[in-house]
Structures are given as C-alpha cells and as structure tokens.
Design a protein around this motif. Structure first.
Motif, PDB file in Angstrom:
ATOM      1  N   ILE A  90       9.797   2.592  -1.262  1.00  0.00           N
ATOM      2  CA  ILE A  90       8.919   1.715  -0.480  1.00  0.00           C
ATOM      3  C   ILE A  90       7.508   2.285  -0.504  1.00  0.00           C
ATOM      4  CG2 ILE A  90       8.454   0.754   1.811  1.00  0.00           C
ATOM      5  CD1 ILE A  90      11.441   0.901   2.392  1.00  0.00           C
ATOM      6  N   GLY A  91       6.526   1.447  -0.789  1.00  0.00           N
ATOM      7  CA  GLY A  91       5.132   1.882  -0.752  1.00  0.00           C
ATOM      8  C   GLY A  91       4.627   2.517  -2.022  1.00  0.00           C
ATOM      9  N   MET A  92       5.221   2.189  -3.154  1.00  0.00           N
ATOM     10  CA  MET A  92       4.792   2.808  -4.405  1.00  0.00           C
ATOM     11  C   MET A  92       3.398   2.368  -4.832  1.00  0.00           C
ATOM     12  SD  MET A  92       8.204   2.994  -6.770  1.00  0.00           S
ATOM     13  CE  MET A  92       8.609   1.256  -6.590  1.00  0.00           C
ATOM     14  N   GLY A  93       2.933   1.227  -4.312  1.00  0.00           N
ATOM     15  CA  GLY A  93       1.606   0.763  -4.661  1.00  0.00           C
ATOM     16  C   GLY A  93       0.520   1.207  -3.704  1.00  0.00           C
ATOM     17  N   TRP A  94       0.876   2.000  -2.701  1.00  0.00           N
ATOM     18  CA  TRP A  94      -0.118   2.484  -1.753  1.00  0.00           C
ATOM     19  C   TRP A  94      -1.012   3.522  -2.426  1.00  0.00           C
ATOM     20  CZ3 TRP A  94       3.482   3.427   3.104  1.00  0.00           C
ATOM     21  CH2 TRP A  94       4.061   2.213   3.455  1.00  0.00           C
ATOM     22  N   ALA A  95      -2.141   3.781  -1.805  1.00  0.00           N
ATOM     23  CA  ALA A  95      -3.157   4.629  -2.437  1.00  0.00           C
ATOM     24  C   ALA A  95      -2.705   6.067  -2.631  1.00  0.00           C
ATOM     25  CB  ALA A  95      -4.439   4.586  -1.607  1.00  0.00           C
ATOM     26  N   GLU A  96      -1.864   6.559  -1.741  1.00  0.00           N
ATOM     27  CA  GLU A  96      -1.451   7.960  -1.839  1.00  0.00           C
ATOM     28  C   GLU A  96      -0.032   8.125  -1.324  1.00  0.00           C
ATOM     29  OE1 GLU A  96      -3.445  10.552   1.001  1.00  0.00           O
ATOM     30  OE2 GLU A  96      -4.335   8.797   1.934  1.00  0.00           O
ATOM     31  N   ALA A  97       0.609   9.222  -1.745  1.00  0.00           N
ATOM     32  CA  ALA A  97       1.977   9.513  -1.317  1.00  0.00           C
ATOM     33  C   ALA A  97       1.938  10.441  -0.117  1.00  0.00           C
ATOM     34  CB  ALA A  97       2.768  10.138  -2.464  1.00  0.00           C
ATOM     35  N   ALA A  98       1.461   9.906   0.993  1.00  0.00           N
ATOM     36  CA  ALA A  98       1.275  10.731   2.188  1.00  0.00           C
ATOM     37  C   ALA A  98       2.183  10.319   3.344  1.00  0.00           C
ATOM     38  CB  ALA A  98      -0.183  10.652   2.648  1.00  0.00           C
ATOM     39  N   TYR A  99       3.067   9.334   3.093  1.00  0.00           N
ATOM     40  CA  TYR A  99       3.832   8.767   4.201  1.00  0.00           C
ATOM     41  C   TYR A  99       5.334   8.752   3.927  1.00  0.00           C
ATOM     42  CZ  TYR A  99      -0.922   7.204   4.969  1.00  0.00           C
ATOM     43  OH  TYR A  99      -2.293   7.171   5.136  1.00  0.00           O
ATOM     44  N   GLY A 100       5.796   9.641   3.047  1.00  0.00           N
ATOM     45  CA  GLY A 100       7.202   9.662   2.688  1.00  0.00           C
ATOM     46  C   GLY A 100       7.520   8.770   1.512  1.00  0.00           C
ATOM     47  N   ASN A 101       6.513   8.121   0.960  1.00  0.00           N
ATOM     48  CA  ASN A 101       6.682   7.251  -0.204  1.00  0.00           C
ATOM     49  C   ASN A 101       6.338   8.000  -1.485  1.00  0.00           C
ATOM     50  OD1 ASN A 101       3.926   7.256   0.868  1.00  0.00           O
ATOM     51  ND2 ASN A 101       3.446   5.859  -0.797  1.00  0.00           N
ATOM     52  N   ARG A 102       6.794   7.492  -2.600  1.00  0.00           N
ATOM     53  CA  ARG A 102       6.305   7.966  -3.892  1.00  0.00           C
ATOM     54  C   ARG A 102       5.234   6.990  -4.373  1.00  0.00           C
ATOM     55  NH1 ARG A 102      11.125   7.564  -8.164  1.00  0.00           N
ATOM     56  NH2 ARG A 102      12.552   7.762  -6.402  1.00  0.00           N
ATOM     57  N   THR A 103       4.361   7.424  -5.251  1.00  0.00           N
ATOM     58  CA  THR A 103       3.387   6.512  -5.838  1.00  0.00           C
ATOM     59  C   THR A 103       3.786   6.246  -7.287  1.00  0.00           C
ATOM     60  OG1 THR A 103       1.925   8.337  -6.468  1.00  0.00           O
ATOM     61  CG2 THR A 103       1.502   7.242  -4.363  1.00  0.00           C
ATOM     62  N   ALA A 104       3.339   5.128  -7.803  1.00  0.00           N
ATOM     63  CA  ALA A 104       3.662   4.757  -9.170  1.00  0.00           C
ATOM     64  C   ALA A 104       2.468   4.042  -9.776  1.00  0.00           C
ATOM     65  CB  ALA A 104       4.887   3.847  -9.206  1.00  0.00           C
ATOM     66  N   SER A 105       2.340   4.161 -11.082  1.00  0.00           N
ATOM     67  CA  SER A 105       1.275   3.454 -11.780  1.00  0.00           C
ATOM     68  C   SER A 105       1.534   1.953 -11.699  1.00  0.00           C
ATOM     69  CB  SER A 105       1.221   3.884 -13.246  1.00  0.00           C
ATOM     70  OG  SER A 105       2.392   3.453 -13.922  1.00  0.00           O
ATOM     71  N   LEU A 106       0.521   1.177 -12.082  1.00  0.00           N
ATOM     72  CA  LEU A 106       0.665  -0.273 -12.040  1.00  0.00           C
ATOM     73  C   LEU A 106       1.802  -0.743 -12.934  1.00  0.00           C
ATOM     74  CD1 LEU A 106      -0.698  -2.594 -10.576  1.00  0.00           C
ATOM     75  CD2 LEU A 106      -2.221  -2.877 -12.525  1.00  0.00           C
ATOM     76  N   THR A 107       1.900  -0.167 -14.127  1.00  0.00           N
ATOM     77  CA  THR A 107       2.988  -0.565 -15.026  1.00  0.00           C
ATOM     78  C   THR A 107       4.347  -0.176 -14.458  1.00  0.00           C
ATOM     79  OG1 THR A 107       2.605   1.490 -16.272  1.00  0.00           O
ATOM     80  CG2 THR A 107       1.618  -0.538 -17.136  1.00  0.00           C
ATOM     81  N   GLN A 108       4.429   0.964 -13.774  1.00  0.00           N
ATOM     82  CA  GLN A 108       5.698   1.384 -13.179  1.00  0.00           C
ATOM     83  C   GLN A 108       6.078   0.487 -11.995  1.00  0.00           C
ATOM     84  OE1 GLN A 108       4.801   5.487 -12.410  1.00  0.00           O
ATOM     85  NE2 GLN A 108       5.578   6.177 -14.394  1.00  0.00           N
ATOM     86  N   GLN A 109       5.079   0.004 -11.268  1.00  0.00           N
ATOM     87  CA  GLN A 109       5.370  -0.953 -10.196  1.00  0.00           C
ATOM     88  C   GLN A 109       5.947  -2.239 -10.774  1.00  0.00           C
ATOM     89  OE1 GLN A 109       2.021  -1.395  -7.347  1.00  0.00           O
ATOM     90  NE2 GLN A 109       1.250   0.501  -8.231  1.00  0.00           N
ATOM     91  N   VAL A 110       5.415  -2.661 -11.914  1.00  0.00           N
ATOM     92  CA  VAL A 110       5.954  -3.844 -12.585  1.00  0.00           C
ATOM     93  C   VAL A 110       7.394  -3.577 -13.030  1.00  0.00           C
ATOM     94  CG1 VAL A 110       5.719  -5.362 -14.594  1.00  0.00           C
ATOM     95  CG2 VAL A 110       3.694  -4.671 -13.309  1.00  0.00           C
TER      96      VAL A 110
END
Length: 390
Positions: A41-61
C-alpha cells in the motif's frame, strides 16, 4: 506506446505475482492489513516513510496489472491510499501526515469521500453542508485548537458503511456561495447520534453507496487540510488524481469483462449477427485507445483536460459493454440464472447481468458526462461559459 519495462520491472513482476498467488486465500476482511504488512500500500507515495515501499512508475503499472490479473479481492482502502494520501502529501501538515498516512499504509483505517449532496451531485460547488468553528482560533487559517461542528447530508458515499474516516467538503464561511468559503475536513465516522449512515440499495441488489447524515459531528480544527476557505482547490486537486496507474488497473478488469462477453458470444449456437460482431470489435479497439491515453497521462501530464477525457472514455465504454453483454445473451438476459436442477433463483444476477445494471451509473458517478464536457469546453477550449439558471 512502448512503456519500456526493464529487467528490474520483470523481477518486480515475478515478486508481485508470487506474493499474490501465495496470499490468494486471505479473507477479504483481512486483505487490506495483509497488503499493508507486505508494504504493497502506498507504493506511489513520495517516500517510504510510513511503512510502505516505494516503486517506480513502471513498477506501479506492473503491480496494478498483476493485481487485476490475479483476480485479487476488491480494494476497500483505495480511497485512502489513492485519493486522500496524495492530497495530504501535497497539502497536509507534518502532523497530519504522521497521524493519517501510517494507518492507511498498514491497511488499518478505511476512508470515504464526503462530496456529493442531494441537489448538488456533479455540481460540487452547490454543496450546503456547513462546518461551524468553536473553540480557540489558531494561526494559519485557524488550523490549531478548537472544533468544527459539521451539519448536512452527503449522498452516493462509497463504502461509508465500512469507513473509519471521511474527508468532507463543507462551508466554513457563512453566506458564501459556489466555490468560495469551502474547507476540506477530516471527520471520524464513529460518532453515534451525530453521524448516521444509510445504505442505498442499488439495481444490482448490493449497497456500496450510502447516504450520510451529519448532525453536529465533530472534526478537530487540526484536521483541517490546506487552511480554511481553500477547500475548492484541495477538492479539485484530489479529483485530478483519479487517473493514471489506477486507471490502467481498472482497464485490466475491463479487459477481463470483455473477454467474458466474447466467450459467451463464441459459445452461442449458430453464426453471430454481423452488427454484433462489429460492436464487439469496436469495444476491443476502444479499450486499446483508453490504455494508450492512460499511458500518455501517467505521471500527471500537464493537460487540463486529461481527467475529463479519461472519465468520458471509460464511463461511456463500460456502459456500452454492459449493453453489449445483454445483446450477446439475448432473451435469456431478462431472466434469472438457474441451478443444476433447474430451480430458478430470480433475484440473483450472473456476472453479465450485474455488469449491465451496475454500468448504468458509470456516466454519472465521479462527475457526469455533462460536467466533463463543460469542463473541456470552458477550461480547455475557452468557449463561453454555460448560461446558469438563477
């Protein structure tokens, strides 16, 4: 458009696919927390500061595509993740982000959207719900100390019967009109006697939409987002988020529905009517156009008309798909399905019947087609404003 998936995206796809396969049996009630524990949850957020992982735009797709293809449970946390969270990241205070983003990322708090009202559905500027301030005034628009009392009615509120919180657009300036004097407030739903939720039974027999009545419901002044009187700008920014990656995931679901319609047509006896063949082919081609448009606008392209164009495309397409499904089924579409022993179940719908009935609302909710065309005409093409009846 060649979206350019690379080796890292392929590895990410394998990880996502394996995780979804391994967790497919999780009960729907626990699904959001399961997603949160894995950081999905929250992979498209600006940073991984809330227990989420981040992902690139292509990875979100990639994630959106694999989620839809896995037929994973329908999300109940998407309103918080994809609408409220990006709004708080853009306009919220550090305290608001710290309070609300981690529970969304963990799948622990669910949200609903308090926008539409009776008599002010697509005309959002016509809302009448009020929020009156009491307590101590604070700096920066009164964002600290005190309480707002919210009174009014919202309608077509998706998932309000399950939500823990609601972001509400309300009038904080007495006597204000249209888009002036509106504020964006975060309101807890657990307020017996002050908030009443009444499910609306739909043609499908289900009740995802609700009426919500606020009778002096409390919202803490520190949960005012963006400052008092700035609600219209916040609300418009939030509505513009309803495109991009989430639209691509929606289209994967649309493709699966189209496949079901095609399968039913192929399974029929005898040759297919030429006009029906042409309609099926047109639906397939239009779905490809929607995908290309969504890819074009990924990342928030600077195109004022993009959200309205996307809504017009998918709303009309999905409604026509429902009509096509009934045409493919023929006269059998008008009766209930049957058990193996021939016993009729007249009040239960099969997938194609449900598709037809639910899709009747696609050109209305989320901003009607008429509103989208008005936005394009006035804000994109510069045509004279529509004449309003006093």
């Amino acid at each position: 458009m060649d979206f350019g998936f690379g080796p890292a995206d392929t590895a990410f796809r394998e990880e996502a696919r394996a995780w979804l396969r391994a967790h497919a049996s999780v009960q729907p009630q626990a699904w959001e927390r399961e997603l949160g524990r894995a950081g999905w949850i929250g992979m498209g957020w600006a940073e991984a500061a809330y227990g989420n992982r981040t992902a690139s735009l292509t990875q979100q797709v990639v994630w959106a595509e694999e989620y839809a293809r896995a037929h994973a449970p329908t999300r109940t946390g998407h309103i918080g993740e994809n609408l409220l969270a990006p709004t708080l990241i853009a306009h919220g205070t550090p305290a608001q982000k710290a309070r609300f983003l981690p529970p969304i990322a963990r799948g622990e708090e669910l949200w609903c959207q308090g926008y539409s009202e009776p008599g002010a559905g697509s005309d959002l500027a016509g809302i009448r719900t009020t929020a009156r301030r009491d307590g101590v005034n604070g700096a920066n628009g009164g964002s600290k100390g005190g309480t707002y009392r919210v009174t009014g009615q919202k309608i077509w509120t998706s998932l309000a019967h399950e939500a823990d919180w609601c972001f509400v657009l309300a009038r904080t300036e007495e006597g204000s009109r249209r888009h002036h004097g509106l504020s964006f407030l975060l309101v807890p739903m657990d307020q017996p006697g002050r908030i009443e939720v009444r499910p609306i039974r739909q043609m499908t027999g289900t009740s995802e939409f609700n009426e919500v009545f606020f009778d002096g419901a409390e919202a803490r002044a520190e949960h005012l987002v963006g400052g008092e009187g700035n609600g219209w700008q916040i609300a418009m920014g939030l509505l513009a988020l309803e495109r991009g990656v989430s639209t691509l995931a929606q289209q994967i679901g649309f493709a699966a529905e189209l496949e079901g319609v095609v399968a039913r047509a192929v399974a029929g006896s005898g040759p297919l009517d030429p006009a029906l063949r042409a309609r099926i082919a047109a639906q397939w081609a239009e779905l490809k156009v929607m995908r290309w448009n969504a890819l074009r606008t990924l990342g928030g392209a600077d195109d004022a008309g993009a959200p309205s164009v996307a809504k017009l495309l998918w709303g009309g397409w999905h409604r026509r798909l429902g009509e096509l499904a009934m045409a493919v089924r023929g006269a059998a579409a008008t009766v209930g399905p049957y058990d193996w022993d021939g016993a009729s179940r007249p009040y239960e719908l099969d997938a194609l019947q449900h598709l037809f009935l639910f899709s009747r609302a696609d050109t209305i909710y989320g901003g009607s087609d008429e509103i989208q065309r008005t936005i394009i005409a006035e804000r994109v093409l510069g045509l004279p404003r529509e004449v309003r009846v006093p």
